[in-house]
Design an enzyme around this catalytic site. Structure first.
Site, PDB file in Angstrom:
ATOM      1  N   GLY A 159      37.220 -77.965 110.986  1.00  0.00           N
ATOM      2  CA  GLY A 159      36.163 -78.496 111.842  1.00  0.00           C
ATOM      3  C   GLY A 159      35.731 -77.428 112.824  1.00  0.00           C
ATOM      4  O   GLY A 159      36.146 -76.270 112.737  1.00  0.00           O
ATOM      5  N   ALA A 162      39.045 -76.740 115.064  1.00  0.00           N
ATOM      6  CA  ALA A 162      40.374 -76.525 114.508  1.00  0.00           C
ATOM      7  C   ALA A 162      40.338 -76.544 112.992  1.00  0.00           C
ATOM      8  O   ALA A 162      39.389 -77.035 112.376  1.00  0.00           O
ATOM      9  CB  ALA A 162      41.337 -77.600 115.022  1.00  0.00           C
ATOM     10  N   VAL A 164      43.249 -77.492 109.763  1.00  0.00           N
ATOM     11  CA  VAL A 164      44.510 -78.201 109.570  1.00  0.00           C
ATOM     12  C   VAL A 164      45.086 -77.810 108.209  1.00  0.00           C
ATOM     13  O   VAL A 164      44.362 -77.813 107.205  1.00  0.00           O
ATOM     14  CB  VAL A 164      44.311 -79.731 109.654  1.00  0.00           C
ATOM     15  CG1 VAL A 164      45.658 -80.447 109.584  1.00  0.00           C
ATOM     16  CG2 VAL A 164      43.593 -80.105 110.945  1.00  0.00           C
ATOM     17  N   LYS A 179      48.122 -77.632 112.895  1.00  0.00           N
ATOM     18  CA  LYS A 179      46.738 -77.654 113.375  1.00  0.00           C
ATOM     19  C   LYS A 179      46.497 -76.384 114.177  1.00  0.00           C
ATOM     20  O   LYS A 179      47.202 -76.098 115.149  1.00  0.00           O
ATOM     21  CB  LYS A 179      46.494 -78.890 114.240  1.00  0.00           C
ATOM     22  CG  LYS A 179      45.032 -79.114 114.578  1.00  0.00           C
ATOM     23  CD  LYS A 179      44.801 -80.543 115.044  1.00  0.00           C
ATOM     24  CE  LYS A 179      43.309 -80.852 115.119  1.00  0.00           C
ATOM     25  NZ  LYS A 179      43.045 -82.263 115.435  1.00  0.00           N
ATOM     26  N   ASP A 273      40.764 -90.088 122.099  1.00  0.00           N
ATOM     27  CA  ASP A 273      40.105 -90.057 120.788  1.00  0.00           C
ATOM     28  C   ASP A 273      40.771 -91.069 119.848  1.00  0.00           C
ATOM     29  O   ASP A 273      40.994 -90.800 118.677  1.00  0.00           O
ATOM     30  CB  ASP A 273      40.173 -88.651 120.193  1.00  0.00           C
ATOM     31  CG  ASP A 273      39.156 -88.442 119.061  1.00  0.00           C
ATOM     32  OD1 ASP A 273      38.165 -89.209 119.009  1.00  0.00           O
ATOM     33  OD2 ASP A 273      39.353 -87.539 118.242  1.00  0.00           O
TER      34      ASP A 273
END
Length: 418
Positions: A159, A162, A164, A179, A273
Protein backbone atom coordinates in the site's frame (compact mmCIF):
# COMPACT_ATOMS: atom_id res chain seq x y z
CA UNK A 1 -7.12 -17.47 -23.78
CA UNK A 2 -9.45 -18.86 -21.10
CA UNK A 3 -8.13 -19.46 -17.61
CA UNK A 4 -7.26 -23.15 -17.05
CA UNK A 5 -7.52 -24.52 -13.51
CA UNK A 6 -6.73 -28.07 -12.37
CA UNK A 7 -8.08 -29.48 -9.07
CA UNK A 8 -6.15 -32.56 -7.88
CA UNK A 9 -8.21 -34.15 -5.10
CA UNK A 10 -9.58 -37.64 -4.48
CA UNK A 11 -12.94 -36.47 -3.07
CA UNK A 12 -15.48 -36.14 -5.88
CA UNK A 13 -17.89 -33.96 -3.88
CA UNK A 14 -15.14 -31.57 -2.86
CA UNK A 15 -13.89 -31.24 -6.44
CA UNK A 16 -17.45 -30.44 -7.55
CA UNK A 17 -17.99 -27.96 -4.70
CA UNK A 18 -14.72 -26.11 -5.31
CA UNK A 19 -15.26 -26.19 -9.06
CA UNK A 20 -18.69 -24.60 -8.59
CA UNK A 21 -17.20 -21.69 -6.62
CA UNK A 22 -14.41 -21.20 -9.15
CA UNK A 23 -16.87 -21.24 -12.05
CA UNK A 24 -18.98 -18.60 -10.30
CA UNK A 25 -15.92 -16.41 -9.72
CA UNK A 26 -14.40 -16.95 -13.19
CA UNK A 27 -17.24 -17.76 -15.61
CA UNK A 28 -14.97 -18.18 -18.65
CA UNK A 29 -12.49 -20.48 -16.92
CA UNK A 30 -11.88 -24.10 -17.89
CA UNK A 31 -11.95 -26.03 -14.61
CA UNK A 32 -10.80 -29.65 -14.60
CA UNK A 33 -11.02 -32.05 -11.68
CA UNK A 34 -8.58 -34.97 -11.40
CA UNK A 35 -8.92 -37.97 -9.08
CA UNK A 36 -5.39 -39.25 -8.38
CA UNK A 37 -6.72 -42.58 -7.08
CA UNK A 38 -8.46 -43.49 -10.34
CA UNK A 39 -5.51 -42.59 -12.54
CA UNK A 40 -1.94 -41.42 -12.09
CA UNK A 41 -1.24 -38.85 -9.39
CA UNK A 42 -1.10 -36.32 -12.23
CA UNK A 43 -3.22 -36.40 -15.40
CA UNK A 44 -1.77 -38.30 -18.36
CA UNK A 45 0.47 -36.06 -20.46
CA UNK A 46 0.51 -33.41 -17.70
CA UNK A 47 2.51 -30.31 -18.64
CA UNK A 48 2.66 -27.59 -15.95
CA UNK A 49 2.84 -24.75 -18.46
CA UNK A 50 -0.56 -25.73 -19.88
CA UNK A 51 -2.29 -24.66 -16.64
CA UNK A 52 -2.77 -21.26 -15.02
CA UNK A 53 -3.47 -22.53 -11.51
CA UNK A 54 -3.36 -25.81 -9.58
CA UNK A 55 -5.25 -26.87 -6.45
CA UNK A 56 -3.47 -29.76 -4.72
CA UNK A 57 -4.81 -31.83 -1.82
CA UNK A 58 -2.63 -32.51 1.22
CA UNK A 59 -3.19 -36.27 1.02
CA UNK A 60 -3.52 -38.22 -2.23
CA UNK A 61 -4.25 -41.77 -1.14
CA UNK A 62 -1.06 -42.93 0.57
CA UNK A 63 0.97 -40.19 -1.11
CA UNK A 64 1.79 -37.06 0.90
CA UNK A 65 0.70 -33.99 -1.06
CA UNK A 66 3.81 -32.11 0.13
CA UNK A 67 6.00 -34.50 -1.86
CA UNK A 68 3.93 -33.83 -4.99
CA UNK A 69 4.03 -30.08 -4.31
CA UNK A 70 7.82 -30.06 -4.07
CA UNK A 71 8.13 -32.16 -7.24
CA UNK A 72 5.80 -29.81 -9.13
CA UNK A 73 7.69 -26.74 -7.99
CA UNK A 74 10.91 -28.16 -9.40
CA UNK A 75 9.38 -28.38 -12.87
CA UNK A 76 9.95 -25.50 -15.30
CA UNK A 77 6.85 -23.41 -15.93
CA UNK A 78 4.98 -24.61 -12.83
CA UNK A 79 1.92 -22.39 -12.32
CA UNK A 80 0.83 -21.07 -8.91
CA UNK A 81 -0.26 -23.86 -6.56
CA UNK A 82 -2.91 -23.49 -3.85
CA UNK A 83 -2.48 -26.27 -1.28
CA UNK A 84 -5.62 -27.79 0.25
CA UNK A 85 -4.89 -28.19 3.96
CA UNK A 86 -6.81 -29.90 6.77
CA UNK A 87 -9.09 -27.45 8.60
CA UNK A 88 -7.22 -25.75 11.44
CA UNK A 89 -3.90 -27.53 10.81
CA UNK A 90 -1.39 -24.70 11.17
CA UNK A 91 1.58 -27.07 10.86
CA UNK A 92 0.34 -28.25 7.46
CA UNK A 93 -0.07 -24.65 6.33
CA UNK A 94 3.45 -23.72 7.40
CA UNK A 95 4.93 -26.82 5.75
CA UNK A 96 3.08 -26.14 2.49
CA UNK A 97 4.23 -22.52 2.29
CA UNK A 98 7.81 -23.50 3.09
CA UNK A 99 7.62 -26.11 0.30
CA UNK A 100 6.63 -23.52 -2.29
CA UNK A 101 2.82 -23.32 -2.20
CA UNK A 102 1.64 -19.90 -3.36
CA UNK A 103 -1.25 -20.00 -0.90
CA UNK A 104 -3.46 -22.45 0.94
CA UNK A 105 -7.18 -23.18 1.29
CA UNK A 106 -8.51 -25.02 4.36
CA UNK A 107 -10.73 -28.01 3.55
CA UNK A 108 -13.60 -26.98 5.75
CA UNK A 109 -16.19 -24.21 6.09
CA UNK A 110 -14.97 -21.58 3.62
CA UNK A 111 -17.09 -18.91 1.96
CA UNK A 112 -17.08 -17.81 -1.67
CA UNK A 113 -15.37 -14.48 -0.99
CA UNK A 114 -12.41 -16.22 0.64
CA UNK A 115 -12.02 -18.69 -2.23
CA UNK A 116 -12.15 -15.88 -4.78
CA UNK A 117 -9.61 -13.77 -2.88
CA UNK A 118 -7.11 -16.60 -2.44
CA UNK A 119 -7.46 -17.59 -6.10
CA UNK A 120 -7.11 -14.03 -7.39
CA UNK A 121 -4.03 -13.35 -5.28
CA UNK A 122 -2.38 -16.56 -6.45
CA UNK A 123 -3.06 -15.67 -10.09
CA UNK A 124 -1.65 -12.19 -9.59
CA UNK A 125 1.82 -13.50 -8.75
CA UNK A 126 4.01 -16.02 -10.57
CA UNK A 127 4.19 -19.55 -9.18
CA UNK A 128 7.64 -19.85 -7.69
CA UNK A 129 9.31 -21.53 -4.75
CA UNK A 130 10.55 -19.16 -2.02
CA UNK A 131 14.21 -18.26 -2.34
CA UNK A 132 16.58 -18.86 0.57
CA UNK A 133 18.00 -15.32 0.53
CA UNK A 134 16.39 -11.96 -0.08
CA UNK A 135 17.36 -8.39 -0.76
CA UNK A 136 16.12 -5.25 0.93
CA UNK A 137 13.45 -3.21 -0.78
CA UNK A 138 11.32 -0.17 -0.72
CA UNK A 139 7.69 -0.97 0.15
CA UNK A 140 5.70 -1.56 -3.00
CA UNK A 141 8.60 -2.86 -5.08
CA UNK A 142 8.80 -6.36 -6.55
CA UNK A 143 11.93 -7.25 -4.58
CA UNK A 144 12.08 -9.15 -1.32
CA UNK A 145 12.69 -7.85 2.20
CA UNK A 146 15.64 -9.28 4.12
CA UNK A 147 15.14 -9.51 7.88
CA UNK A 148 17.84 -11.19 9.94
CA UNK A 149 16.74 -14.54 11.35
CA UNK A 150 13.80 -14.83 8.94
CA UNK A 151 13.23 -16.43 5.56
CA UNK A 152 11.12 -14.60 2.99
CA UNK A 153 8.13 -16.62 1.71
CA UNK A 154 5.96 -14.23 -0.24
CA UNK A 155 4.34 -10.81 -0.40
CA UNK A 156 0.90 -10.45 1.18
CA UNK A 157 0.20 -6.98 -0.19
CA UNK A 158 1.46 -3.44 -0.57
CA UNK A 159 0.00 0.00 0.00
CA UNK A 160 1.00 3.64 0.11
CA UNK A 161 2.40 3.42 3.64
CA UNK A 162 3.56 -0.17 4.00
CA UNK A 163 4.24 -3.55 2.46
CA UNK A 164 3.31 -6.82 4.17
CA UNK A 165 5.20 -10.11 3.84
CA UNK A 166 4.85 -13.66 5.04
CA UNK A 167 8.12 -14.93 6.50
CA UNK A 168 9.43 -17.88 8.49
CA UNK A 169 11.27 -17.24 11.74
CA UNK A 170 14.21 -19.61 11.43
CA UNK A 171 14.73 -20.26 15.15
CA UNK A 172 11.16 -21.51 15.67
CA UNK A 173 10.15 -22.49 12.11
CA UNK A 174 6.93 -20.55 12.67
CA UNK A 175 5.24 -18.21 10.23
CA UNK A 176 5.17 -14.50 11.01
CA UNK A 177 3.75 -11.49 9.23
CA UNK A 178 6.23 -8.66 8.71
CA UNK A 179 4.86 -5.21 8.01
CA UNK A 180 7.47 -2.86 6.54
CA UNK A 181 6.83 0.88 6.63
CA UNK A 182 8.09 3.72 4.51
CA UNK A 183 11.74 4.75 4.56
CA UNK A 184 12.98 6.29 7.79
CA UNK A 185 13.03 10.10 7.30
CA UNK A 186 16.44 11.72 6.88
CA UNK A 187 15.43 14.88 8.74
CA UNK A 188 15.13 14.69 12.52
CA UNK A 189 11.94 16.76 12.67
CA UNK A 190 10.23 14.36 10.26
CA UNK A 191 11.19 11.31 12.32
CA UNK A 192 8.82 12.20 15.17
CA UNK A 193 5.58 10.65 13.81
CA UNK A 194 7.33 7.38 12.92
CA UNK A 195 9.03 7.25 16.30
CA UNK A 196 5.71 7.80 18.09
CA UNK A 197 4.19 5.07 15.94
CA UNK A 198 6.89 2.59 16.95
CA UNK A 199 6.51 3.59 20.60
CA UNK A 200 2.78 2.90 20.38
CA UNK A 201 3.43 -0.56 18.95
CA UNK A 202 5.96 -1.09 21.73
CA UNK A 203 3.15 -0.54 24.22
CA UNK A 204 0.97 -3.04 22.34
CA UNK A 205 3.81 -5.59 22.30
CA UNK A 206 3.77 -5.55 26.11
CA UNK A 207 0.09 -6.55 26.23
CA UNK A 208 -0.44 -10.24 26.87
CA UNK A 209 -4.08 -10.66 25.95
CA UNK A 210 -5.68 -13.42 23.85
CA UNK A 211 -7.58 -10.90 21.75
CA UNK A 212 -4.62 -8.66 20.92
CA UNK A 213 -2.10 -9.65 18.24
CA UNK A 214 1.24 -10.90 19.50
CA UNK A 215 4.02 -8.53 18.42
CA UNK A 216 7.26 -10.49 18.16
CA UNK A 217 9.69 -7.77 17.11
CA UNK A 218 9.82 -4.20 15.91
CA UNK A 219 12.60 -1.90 14.84
CA UNK A 220 14.45 -0.42 11.90
CA UNK A 221 16.44 -2.38 9.31
CA UNK A 222 17.89 -1.24 5.99
CA UNK A 223 16.45 2.25 6.69
CA UNK A 224 12.95 0.77 6.93
CA UNK A 225 10.74 0.49 10.00
CA UNK A 226 9.20 -2.94 10.44
CA UNK A 227 6.95 -4.93 12.76
CA UNK A 228 7.00 -8.74 12.97
CA UNK A 229 3.77 -10.13 14.34
CA UNK A 230 1.60 -13.19 14.74
CA UNK A 231 0.33 -14.96 11.62
CA UNK A 232 -3.40 -15.75 11.51
CA UNK A 233 -4.38 -18.84 9.57
CA UNK A 234 -8.11 -18.29 10.10
CA UNK A 235 -8.40 -15.15 7.94
CA UNK A 236 -10.24 -11.94 8.77
CA UNK A 237 -13.75 -11.09 9.90
CA UNK A 238 -14.68 -9.44 6.61
CA UNK A 239 -14.45 -12.82 4.87
CA UNK A 240 -17.04 -14.29 7.25
CA UNK A 241 -19.71 -11.61 7.36
CA UNK A 242 -21.40 -12.48 4.06
CA UNK A 243 -25.08 -11.53 4.38
CA UNK A 244 -24.79 -11.20 8.14
CA UNK A 245 -23.90 -13.45 11.06
CA UNK A 246 -26.25 -15.22 13.49
CA UNK A 247 -26.92 -12.95 16.45
CA UNK A 248 -25.28 -15.28 18.96
CA UNK A 249 -22.10 -15.43 16.90
CA UNK A 250 -22.04 -11.66 16.43
CA UNK A 251 -22.37 -11.11 20.19
CA UNK A 252 -19.57 -13.59 20.92
CA UNK A 253 -17.31 -11.72 18.49
CA UNK A 254 -18.33 -8.42 20.09
CA UNK A 255 -17.30 -9.68 23.51
CA UNK A 256 -13.84 -10.63 22.25
CA UNK A 257 -13.36 -7.30 20.44
CA UNK A 258 -14.43 -5.25 23.45
CA UNK A 259 -12.03 -7.23 25.66
CA UNK A 260 -9.27 -6.30 23.20
CA UNK A 261 -10.24 -2.63 23.10
CA UNK A 262 -10.32 -2.48 26.90
CA UNK A 263 -6.81 -3.95 27.01
CA UNK A 264 -5.28 -1.47 24.55
CA UNK A 265 -7.16 1.53 25.93
CA UNK A 266 -5.84 0.65 29.39
CA UNK A 267 -2.27 1.32 28.21
CA UNK A 268 -3.26 4.49 26.39
CA UNK A 269 -3.42 3.12 22.84
CA UNK A 270 -6.28 3.96 20.48
CA UNK A 271 -6.89 1.70 17.51
CA UNK A 272 -8.15 4.38 15.07
CA UNK A 273 -8.71 1.91 12.24
CA UNK A 274 -11.13 -0.66 13.63
CA UNK A 275 -12.79 -2.56 10.77
CA UNK A 276 -13.45 -6.21 9.81
CA UNK A 277 -10.16 -6.45 7.90
CA UNK A 278 -8.28 -5.73 11.15
CA UNK A 279 -10.08 -8.42 13.15
CA UNK A 280 -8.28 -11.71 12.58
CA UNK A 281 -9.08 -15.32 13.49
CA UNK A 282 -6.83 -18.05 14.78
CA UNK A 283 -7.43 -21.71 14.03
CA UNK A 284 -9.11 -22.23 17.42
CA UNK A 285 -11.78 -19.61 16.59
CA UNK A 286 -10.40 -16.92 18.89
CA UNK A 287 -9.84 -13.51 17.36
CA UNK A 288 -7.35 -10.70 17.77
CA UNK A 289 -7.09 -7.07 16.76
CA UNK A 290 -4.23 -6.01 14.49
CA UNK A 291 -2.95 -2.75 12.95
CA UNK A 292 -2.87 -0.25 15.82
CA UNK A 293 -2.36 3.43 15.34
CA UNK A 294 -1.89 3.26 11.57
CA UNK A 295 -4.12 6.31 11.14
CA UNK A 296 -1.48 8.42 12.89
CA UNK A 297 0.82 7.96 9.92
CA UNK A 298 -1.75 9.13 7.41
CA UNK A 299 -2.56 12.62 6.28
CA UNK A 300 -6.32 12.30 5.96
CA UNK A 301 -6.76 15.40 3.81
CA UNK A 302 -4.40 13.93 1.22
CA UNK A 303 -5.46 10.30 1.41
CA UNK A 304 -9.17 11.11 1.10
CA UNK A 305 -8.70 12.94 -2.17
CA UNK A 306 -8.91 9.63 -4.05
CA UNK A 307 -10.33 6.17 -3.52
CA UNK A 308 -6.98 4.37 -3.41
CA UNK A 309 -5.96 2.21 -0.48
CA UNK A 310 -8.01 3.85 2.22
CA UNK A 311 -11.39 3.57 0.46
CA UNK A 312 -12.54 1.02 3.05
CA UNK A 313 -11.62 3.08 6.12
CA UNK A 314 -14.15 5.96 5.90
CA UNK A 315 -16.97 3.40 6.22
CA UNK A 316 -15.91 2.87 9.85
CA UNK A 317 -14.69 6.35 10.86
CA UNK A 318 -16.32 8.19 13.73
CA UNK A 319 -17.71 11.65 12.87
CA UNK A 320 -14.94 13.37 14.82
CA UNK A 321 -12.18 11.33 13.18
CA UNK A 322 -13.62 11.98 9.73
CA UNK A 323 -13.60 15.71 10.43
CA UNK A 324 -10.00 15.66 11.65
CA UNK A 325 -10.88 16.48 15.27
CA UNK A 326 -9.26 15.01 18.38
CA UNK A 327 -10.33 11.44 19.11
CA UNK A 328 -10.40 9.29 22.22
CA UNK A 329 -11.62 5.82 23.19
CA UNK A 330 -15.17 6.70 22.11
CA UNK A 331 -14.03 6.96 18.50
CA UNK A 332 -13.03 3.28 18.59
CA UNK A 333 -16.40 2.50 20.16
CA UNK A 334 -18.17 4.21 17.24
CA UNK A 335 -16.18 2.12 14.77
CA UNK A 336 -17.11 -0.98 16.76
CA UNK A 337 -20.76 -0.02 16.35
CA UNK A 338 -20.32 0.12 12.58
CA UNK A 339 -18.72 -3.34 12.63
CA UNK A 340 -21.60 -4.61 14.79
CA UNK A 341 -24.14 -3.28 12.28
CA UNK A 342 -22.31 -4.98 9.43
CA UNK A 343 -22.08 -8.28 11.32
CA UNK A 344 -25.84 -8.25 11.94
CA UNK A 345 -27.02 -7.11 8.51
CA UNK A 346 -24.19 -7.86 6.10
CA UNK A 347 -24.24 -4.17 5.11
CA UNK A 348 -22.36 -1.04 6.07
CA UNK A 349 -24.67 1.57 7.62
CA UNK A 350 -23.62 4.42 5.32
CA UNK A 351 -22.81 4.21 1.61
CA UNK A 352 -22.03 6.97 -0.87
CA UNK A 353 -20.19 7.64 -4.10
CA UNK A 354 -17.00 9.01 -2.54
CA UNK A 355 -15.08 8.71 0.75
CA UNK A 356 -15.87 12.31 1.68
CA UNK A 357 -19.58 11.73 1.10
CA UNK A 358 -19.45 8.68 3.40
CA UNK A 359 -17.74 10.77 6.09
CA UNK A 360 -20.48 13.42 5.81
CA UNK A 361 -23.13 10.73 6.30
CA UNK A 362 -21.42 9.52 9.47
CA UNK A 363 -21.61 13.07 10.79
CA UNK A 364 -25.12 14.06 9.66
CA UNK A 365 -27.26 11.13 8.46
CA UNK A 366 -29.79 9.56 10.86
CA UNK A 367 -28.65 6.63 12.95
CA UNK A 368 -29.21 3.29 11.20
CA UNK A 369 -32.26 1.27 12.24
CA UNK A 370 -31.92 -2.49 12.48
CA UNK A 371 -34.57 -4.87 11.10
CA UNK A 372 -37.46 -5.65 13.45
CA UNK A 373 -36.06 -9.11 14.18
CA UNK A 374 -32.96 -7.42 15.63
CA UNK A 375 -34.77 -4.69 17.57
CA UNK A 376 -33.28 -5.93 20.87
CA UNK A 377 -29.88 -4.82 19.55
CA UNK A 378 -30.96 -1.28 18.64
CA UNK A 379 -30.15 0.35 22.02
CA UNK A 380 -26.68 -1.23 21.99
CA UNK A 381 -26.05 -0.01 18.45
CA UNK A 382 -27.22 3.52 19.26
CA UNK A 383 -25.05 3.63 22.39
CA UNK A 384 -22.01 2.95 20.23
CA UNK A 385 -22.91 4.99 17.13
CA UNK A 386 -24.24 8.19 18.68
CA UNK A 387 -23.04 11.17 16.62
CA UNK A 388 -21.71 13.01 19.65
CA UNK A 389 -18.93 11.30 21.64
CA UNK A 390 -20.61 12.54 24.84
CA UNK A 391 -23.75 10.54 23.99
CA UNK A 392 -21.85 7.28 23.38
CA UNK A 393 -20.86 4.56 25.79
CA UNK A 394 -17.85 5.95 27.61
CA UNK A 395 -15.60 2.91 27.62
CA UNK A 396 -15.05 -0.55 26.19
CA UNK A 397 -15.86 -1.99 29.61
CA UNK A 398 -19.29 -0.36 29.45
CA UNK A 399 -19.90 -1.80 25.99
CA UNK A 400 -18.81 -5.23 27.21
CA UNK A 401 -21.26 -5.09 30.11
CA UNK A 402 -24.07 -4.14 27.72
CA UNK A 403 -23.19 -6.93 25.29
CA UNK A 404 -23.02 -9.52 28.07
CA UNK A 405 -26.35 -8.34 29.48
CA UNK A 406 -28.03 -8.54 26.07
CA UNK A 407 -26.56 -11.97 25.43
CA UNK A 408 -27.79 -13.15 28.83
CA UNK A 409 -31.32 -11.88 28.21
CA UNK A 410 -31.51 -13.52 24.81
CA UNK A 411 -30.26 -16.85 26.19
CA UNK A 412 -32.79 -16.70 29.02
CA UNK A 413 -35.62 -15.98 26.56
CA UNK A 414 -34.50 -18.86 24.37
CA UNK A 415 -34.60 -21.25 27.34
CA UNK A 416 -38.14 -20.15 28.22
CA UNK A 417 -39.51 -20.90 24.76
CA UNK A 418 -41.41 -24.21 24.45
Amino acid sequence: MALRVLIIDDHRDYRAWLGHHLAAAFPDAEIVGHNPLEDNLLPAGFEPAQWDLLFLDHQLGEQDGIDILEELKRRPGCPPVIFLTPQGDKTAIEQALRSGADDYLPKGPTDHAHIRRVTTQALDRPGRAPKPRAQALRPGSDSQFNLKGHRFLRSLGTGSTAAVYLMEKLSTERLVVVKVFRQVPDEVERFGPLQRFLQEYELVSGIRHPNVVNIHELGIADELAYIAMEYFAGGQLGERIGNGLPLGQALEIMMQITHALAAIHKVGVLHRDLKPANIMFRDDGSLALIDFGVAKLRDATIELSGLGEICGTPYYMSPEQGEGAEVDERSDIYSLGVVFHEMLTGRKPYLAGSPLAVIRKHAHAPLPVLPEALADCQPLLEGMMAKSPAARFASAETVLAEVEALNGRLLAEALQRP
